[in-house]
Design a protein around this motif. Structure first.
Motif, short mmCIF file in Angstrom:
data_model
loop_
_atom_site.label_atom_id
_atom_site.label_comp_id
_atom_site.label_asym_id
_atom_site.label_seq_id
_atom_site.Cartn_x
_atom_site.Cartn_y
_atom_site.Cartn_z
N ASP A 1 1.09 -1.03 0.04
CA ASP A 1 0.26 -0.22 -0.05
C ASP A 1 1.00 1.20 -0.40
OD1 ASP A 1 -2.22 -1.34 -0.20
OD2 ASP A 1 -2.71 -1.66 2.06
N HIS B 1 -5.37 -1.61 6.09
CA HIS B 1 -6.25 -0.60 6.01
C HIS B 1 -5.53 0.42 5.26
CE1 HIS B 1 -8.42 3.07 6.78
NE2 HIS B 1 -10.45 1.48 7.33
N PRO B 2 -6.06 1.33 4.12
CA PRO B 2 -5.59 2.55 3.51
C PRO B 2 -4.97 3.59 4.45
CG PRO B 2 -7.80 1.53 3.27
CD PRO B 2 -7.38 1.01 3.99
N ALA C 1 -0.86 3.03 5.35
CA ALA C 1 -0.11 3.58 5.19
C ALA C 1 0.47 4.73 4.67
CB ALA C 1 -0.58 3.05 3.08
N ARG C 2 -0.88 5.79 5.14
CA ARG C 2 -0.90 7.14 4.38
C ARG C 2 0.01 7.13 6.14
NH1 ARG C 2 -3.65 9.28 0.32
NH2 ARG C 2 -5.12 8.42 -0.33
N LEU D 1 1.12 4.19 -2.88
CA LEU D 1 1.13 5.37 -2.86
C LEU D 1 2.06 6.68 -2.58
CD1 LEU D 1 -0.84 5.47 1.13
CD2 LEU D 1 -1.93 6.29 -1.20
#
Length: 247
Positions: free
Chosen positions: A33, A219-220, A223-224, A37
């Motif tokens: 992920d 969960h996305p 990664a952020r 990104l």
């Protein structure tokens, strides 16, 4: 930031390590992920226990090439709070190298959002008592970080919210579940404040709760958070000149 130059410092994504196939897949998915990104950014996985490569080996490999005096890598812990692994394992791996260690993933309001999402997915009801289950640490800073996340869940949840630990701190998760029932809870839900499946998540099945959520990953939002921790260290400027070990 959405792109990553090819000469950007390597992001060493450092997880604990697990023998669980599902847990290993979760960590790989999180690293993927991050790559999705930030195309062009070199992301390598490393571990403090159980799995290879060890974080010290991954850091050594990452520092073999790069501009003299430049930051060559950022070790970004895939860990929810500080503690022995962050301070000692990762700290030793970066010492004396053109490398920085980023902050762990927590505390962060986005982790609260993921926990609340996991509660809804598991069918938790607003009046249920929630026990946030954390791994536990003897480090006071780790306990403080967990409490910040628990406070965020408590502010958003109608029913009572407490915390339990898997080891090295108290109360234990079973003790917290028992206390919630003694306080009058009709149902108790354990919210797993864990990154990935593994031994501890399996042990939570025997904690006596009515419902157990799945871990935070994949969960996305995770990664952020990883990239935010990495970017904070890159933005700190050049590292002090150090001698880079080549052997």
């Amino acid at each position: 930031m959405t792109g990553g130059p090819v000469d950007a410092p390597v992001l060493v994504a450092c997880a604990h390590g697990t023998r669980s196939a599902e847990g290993r897949a979760t960590v790989r998915a999180l690293a993927d992920d991050v790559r999705a990104l930030r195309p062009g950014l070199r992301v390598v996985e490393a571990f403090v226990d159980v799995q290879e490569p060890a974080v010290a080996d991954a850091v050594a490999d990452a520092t073999l090439a790069g501009p003299d005096g430049g930051l060559r890598a950022v070790v970004t812990p895939l860990l929810l709070s500080t503690g022995h692994h962050v301070r000692h394992d990762i700290g030793a791996a970066v010492a004396g190298r053109p490398v920085r260690a980023a902050e762990p993933l927590g505390p962060d309001e986005r982790l609260v959002a993921v926990l609340l999402e996991r509660l809804r997915e598991a069918g938790a009801e607003p009046d249920d008592a929630v026990v946030v289950a954390a791994a536990g640490s003897t480090d006071p800073a780790a306990a403080g970080a967990v409490e910040q996340v628990v406070a965020g869940v408590r502010a958003a949840w109608h029913g009572p919210v407490t915390v339990g630990y898997g080891a090295a701190a108290s109360p234990s998760v079973p003790e917290a579940v028992t206390a919630a029932r003694a306080a009058g809870a009709a149902r108790v839900v354990v919210a797993a404040y864990l990154l990935a499946p593994g031994h501890f998540h399996g042990a939570l099945l025997g904690a006596g709760a009515d419902v157990l959520t799945r871990p935070l990953g994949p969960h996305p939002l995770l990664a952020r958070i990883v990239l935010d921790r990495y970017d904070a260290q890159v933005a700190s400027g050049p590292v002090a000149a150090v001698a880079v070990a080549r052997g």
